[in-house]
Every structure is written in structure tokens, then in C-alpha cells.
Design a protein around this motif. Structure first.
Motif, mmCIF file in Angstrom:
data_model
loop_
_atom_site.group_PDB
_atom_site.id
_atom_site.type_symbol
_atom_site.label_atom_id
_atom_site.label_comp_id
_atom_site.label_asym_id
_atom_site.label_seq_id
_atom_site.Cartn_x
_atom_site.Cartn_y
_atom_site.Cartn_z
ATOM 1 N N TYR A 180 0.830 -1.213 0.000
ATOM 2 C CA TYR A 180 0.000 0.000 0.000
ATOM 3 C C TYR A 180 0.862 1.260 0.000
ATOM 4 O O TYR A 180 0.511 2.263 -0.612
ATOM 5 C CB TYR A 180 -0.956 0.007 1.185
ATOM 6 C CG TYR A 180 -2.108 -0.965 1.035
ATOM 7 C CD1 TYR A 180 -2.940 -0.914 -0.072
ATOM 8 C CD2 TYR A 180 -2.359 -1.927 2.006
ATOM 9 C CE1 TYR A 180 -3.991 -1.800 -0.215
ATOM 10 C CE2 TYR A 180 -3.419 -2.812 1.874
ATOM 11 C CZ TYR A 180 -4.225 -2.742 0.761
ATOM 12 O OH TYR A 180 -5.273 -3.613 0.625
ATOM 13 N N GLY A 181 1.984 1.226 0.684
ATOM 14 C CA GLY A 181 2.890 2.372 0.682
ATOM 15 C C GLY A 181 3.444 2.640 -0.705
ATOM 16 O O GLY A 181 3.525 3.794 -1.144
ATOM 17 N N MET A 182 3.819 1.585 -1.415
ATOM 18 C CA MET A 182 4.327 1.741 -2.785
ATOM 19 C C MET A 182 3.235 2.294 -3.701
ATOM 20 O O MET A 182 3.501 3.151 -4.549
ATOM 21 C CB MET A 182 4.837 0.400 -3.324
ATOM 22 C CG MET A 182 6.097 -0.094 -2.638
ATOM 23 S SD MET A 182 7.483 1.024 -2.859
ATOM 24 C CE MET A 182 7.767 0.853 -4.599
ATOM 25 N N LEU A 183 1.999 1.812 -3.527
ATOM 26 C CA LEU A 183 0.889 2.313 -4.330
ATOM 27 C C LEU A 183 0.700 3.812 -4.111
ATOM 28 O O LEU A 183 0.547 4.581 -5.067
ATOM 29 C CB LEU A 183 -0.395 1.556 -3.970
ATOM 30 C CG LEU A 183 -1.641 1.905 -4.778
ATOM 31 C CD1 LEU A 183 -1.455 1.535 -6.243
ATOM 32 C CD2 LEU A 183 -2.846 1.189 -4.199
ATOM 33 N N ALA A 184 0.751 4.239 -2.861
ATOM 34 C CA ALA A 184 0.601 5.668 -2.551
ATOM 35 C C ALA A 184 1.756 6.479 -3.133
ATOM 36 O O ALA A 184 1.547 7.569 -3.675
ATOM 37 C CB ALA A 184 0.506 5.874 -1.039
ATOM 38 N N LEU A 185 2.979 5.961 -3.049
ATOM 39 C CA LEU A 185 4.132 6.692 -3.591
ATOM 40 C C LEU A 185 4.081 6.805 -5.113
ATOM 41 O O LEU A 185 4.399 7.856 -5.669
ATOM 42 C CB LEU A 185 5.436 6.026 -3.153
ATOM 43 C CG LEU A 185 5.817 6.220 -1.685
ATOM 44 C CD1 LEU A 185 7.067 5.414 -1.347
ATOM 45 C CD2 LEU A 185 6.033 7.690 -1.381
ATOM 46 N N VAL A 186 3.680 5.741 -5.776
ATOM 47 C CA VAL A 186 3.552 5.791 -7.239
ATOM 48 C C VAL A 186 2.485 6.813 -7.622
ATOM 49 O O VAL A 186 2.668 7.610 -8.549
ATOM 50 C CB VAL A 186 3.233 4.393 -7.809
ATOM 51 C CG1 VAL A 186 2.763 4.476 -9.259
ATOM 52 C CG2 VAL A 186 4.447 3.485 -7.706
ATOM 53 N N GLY A 187 1.381 6.808 -6.904
ATOM 54 C CA GLY A 187 0.328 7.783 -7.171
ATOM 55 C C GLY A 187 0.803 9.204 -6.952
ATOM 56 O O GLY A 187 0.522 10.102 -7.751
ATOM 57 N N LEU A 188 1.549 9.425 -5.880
ATOM 58 C CA LEU A 188 2.073 10.754 -5.597
ATOM 59 C C LEU A 188 3.046 11.195 -6.697
ATOM 60 O O LEU A 188 3.019 12.345 -7.138
ATOM 61 C CB LEU A 188 2.758 10.757 -4.235
ATOM 62 C CG LEU A 188 3.150 12.102 -3.664
ATOM 63 C CD1 LEU A 188 1.930 13.000 -3.506
ATOM 64 C CD2 LEU A 188 3.837 11.928 -2.324
ATOM 65 N N ALA A 189 3.870 10.274 -7.149
ATOM 66 C CA ALA A 189 4.808 10.594 -8.239
ATOM 67 C C ALA A 189 4.040 10.985 -9.502
ATOM 68 O O ALA A 189 4.401 11.959 -10.173
ATOM 69 C CB ALA A 189 5.723 9.406 -8.515
ATOM 70 N N LEU A 190 2.974 10.247 -9.820
ATOM 71 C CA LEU A 190 2.176 10.602 -11.000
ATOM 72 C C LEU A 190 1.536 11.976 -10.836
ATOM 73 O O LEU A 190 1.504 12.771 -11.778
ATOM 74 C CB LEU A 190 1.079 9.558 -11.239
ATOM 75 C CG LEU A 190 1.512 8.240 -11.853
ATOM 76 C CD1 LEU A 190 0.355 7.257 -11.866
ATOM 77 C CD2 LEU A 190 2.048 8.440 -13.254
ATOM 78 N N MET A 191 1.036 12.250 -9.643
ATOM 79 C CA MET A 191 0.369 13.538 -9.408
ATOM 80 C C MET A 191 1.339 14.709 -9.508
ATOM 81 O O MET A 191 0.953 15.808 -9.890
ATOM 82 C CB MET A 191 -0.306 13.540 -8.040
ATOM 83 C CG MET A 191 -1.550 12.682 -7.992
ATOM 84 S SD MET A 191 -2.296 12.662 -6.351
ATOM 85 C CE MET A 191 -2.700 14.380 -6.126
ATOM 86 N N ILE A 192 2.584 14.494 -9.163
ATOM 87 C CA ILE A 192 3.572 15.571 -9.214
ATOM 88 C C ILE A 192 4.222 15.657 -10.592
ATOM 89 O O ILE A 192 4.362 16.739 -11.166
ATOM 90 C CB ILE A 192 4.646 15.366 -8.123
ATOM 91 C CG1 ILE A 192 4.017 15.566 -6.742
ATOM 92 C CG2 ILE A 192 5.820 16.317 -8.329
ATOM 93 C CD1 ILE A 192 4.920 15.157 -5.596
#
Length: 172
Positions: A125-137
Motif C-alpha cells: 500500500y505504501g508503494m501504491l501511494a508513492l507511485v500515485g504521488l509521483a504521477l500527481m507531481i
């Protein structure tokens, strides 16, 4: 503007719109990843803090074909809460029918049980959140970078042409 330049300008405009639309789509997807990852982390943390673990038994084993053509193994698990209610669920895993397996769940929501370790779920779940944050930025940065580069090229071209076209914009 000459008639020869119109197709080139139109092509650049279409490419710009396509890149912007793709970036917007990936940004929205990134937001979904962040929300899913954070929700999963909250649930995993709740299971770790106030969850219950009991022994379950593997009832069935199945191998399914994924949409990409790969194959994955699933197991059906049954467990009984201390109150005596029995639950069954399917989950990815590889155990033999009849094996005892540890099941983790929230007492108020036993239907969300899992056989996966809490630590492994946190990492996922942490990796999923980080990938999402990277896409958003990163996706808005791609659009802004492309726009700034196009503006710089246009300004350079106009400066080299001796300012025949519109004067550059004044900065305030």
C-alpha cells in the motif's frame, strides 16, 4: 502566417492537447492510487493495532489466467471468529487444501480478512501511494516543462528573425 506553416502549427497544437490530456488522465489515476494506498495503509494499521488473528483452513486451490496471459494461484480459506461465526474468502496464495493458515482481520469487519502479513501489506500500500504521488507531481511538471520549452523556442525564433512578428510580451 504563411499557408505552409498552418499544418505544422496545427500538428503541434494537437500534440500539445494530447500530451495535456494524457497528463491529466495520469494525474487523476495517480490521485486514485494515493487514495487507495492511504486507505489500505489505514486498514492495515487498524488490523495491526486492534486486529485479531485466528487459524483458518484452506478449502480449495485454483489457478486462474490473468488478463495479461499470466497465471496466478488462489486459495479459498475458511475461518471462524471467537463468537462462532464462520467466514470464507478467496485470496491470492499458494497453500495445499487442508493446510492451516493464519488469518488476520478486524473484529468489527471480519469479511475483510487476509492471510497476508501486515508488514507485506504495508509495503504494498505504501508503494501504491508513492507511485500515485509521483504521477500527481510529475505529470503536471511534464506539461509545464513542454509549455515553457515551446515558449522559449518561439521567443528565440522571433529574436533570430529580427522581431518581424509580434513583439515579445512585457514582463511585469
Amino acid at each position: 502566417m504563411s499557408a505552409r506553416r498552418w499544418p505544422r502549427v496545427a500538428g503541434k497544437a494537437v500534440a500539445g492537447v494530447a500530451v495535456t490530456a494524457l497528463a491529466a488522465l495520469l494525474t487523476v489515476l495517480g490521485y486514485g492510487f494515493v487514495r487507495g494506498g492511504l486507505d489500505g495503509l489505514n486498514e492495515v494499521s487498524a488490523v495491526a493495532a486492534r486486529g485479531t488473528s485466528v487459524d483458518g483452513v484452506v478449502l480449495a486451490k485454483d489457478e486462474v489466467t490473468e488478463p495479461q496471459g499470466s497465471r496466478s494461484k488462489r486459495i479459498e480459506v475458511r475461518f471462524t471468529t471467537p463468537e462462532g461465526t464462520s467466514y470464507q474468502f478467496w485470496e491470492g496464495g499458494d497453500a495445499d487444501v487442508g493446510d492451516a493458515i493464519r488469518v488476520h482481520y478486524l473484529p468489527e469487519r471480519p469479511e475483510t480478512a487476509s492471510t497476508h502479513a501486515v508488514t507485506g501489506n504495508r509495503v504494498g500500500y505504501g508503494m501504491l501511494a508513492l507511485v500515485g504521488l509521483a504521477l500527481m507531481i510529475l505529470m503536471p511538471l511534464v506539461v509545464v516543462t513542454r509549455a515553457v520549452d515551446a515558449l522559449r523556442r518561439t521567443c528565440r525564433r522571433r529574436a533570430l528573425q529580427g522581431g518581424e512578428e509580434e513583439p515579445p510580451l512585457e514582463q511585469s
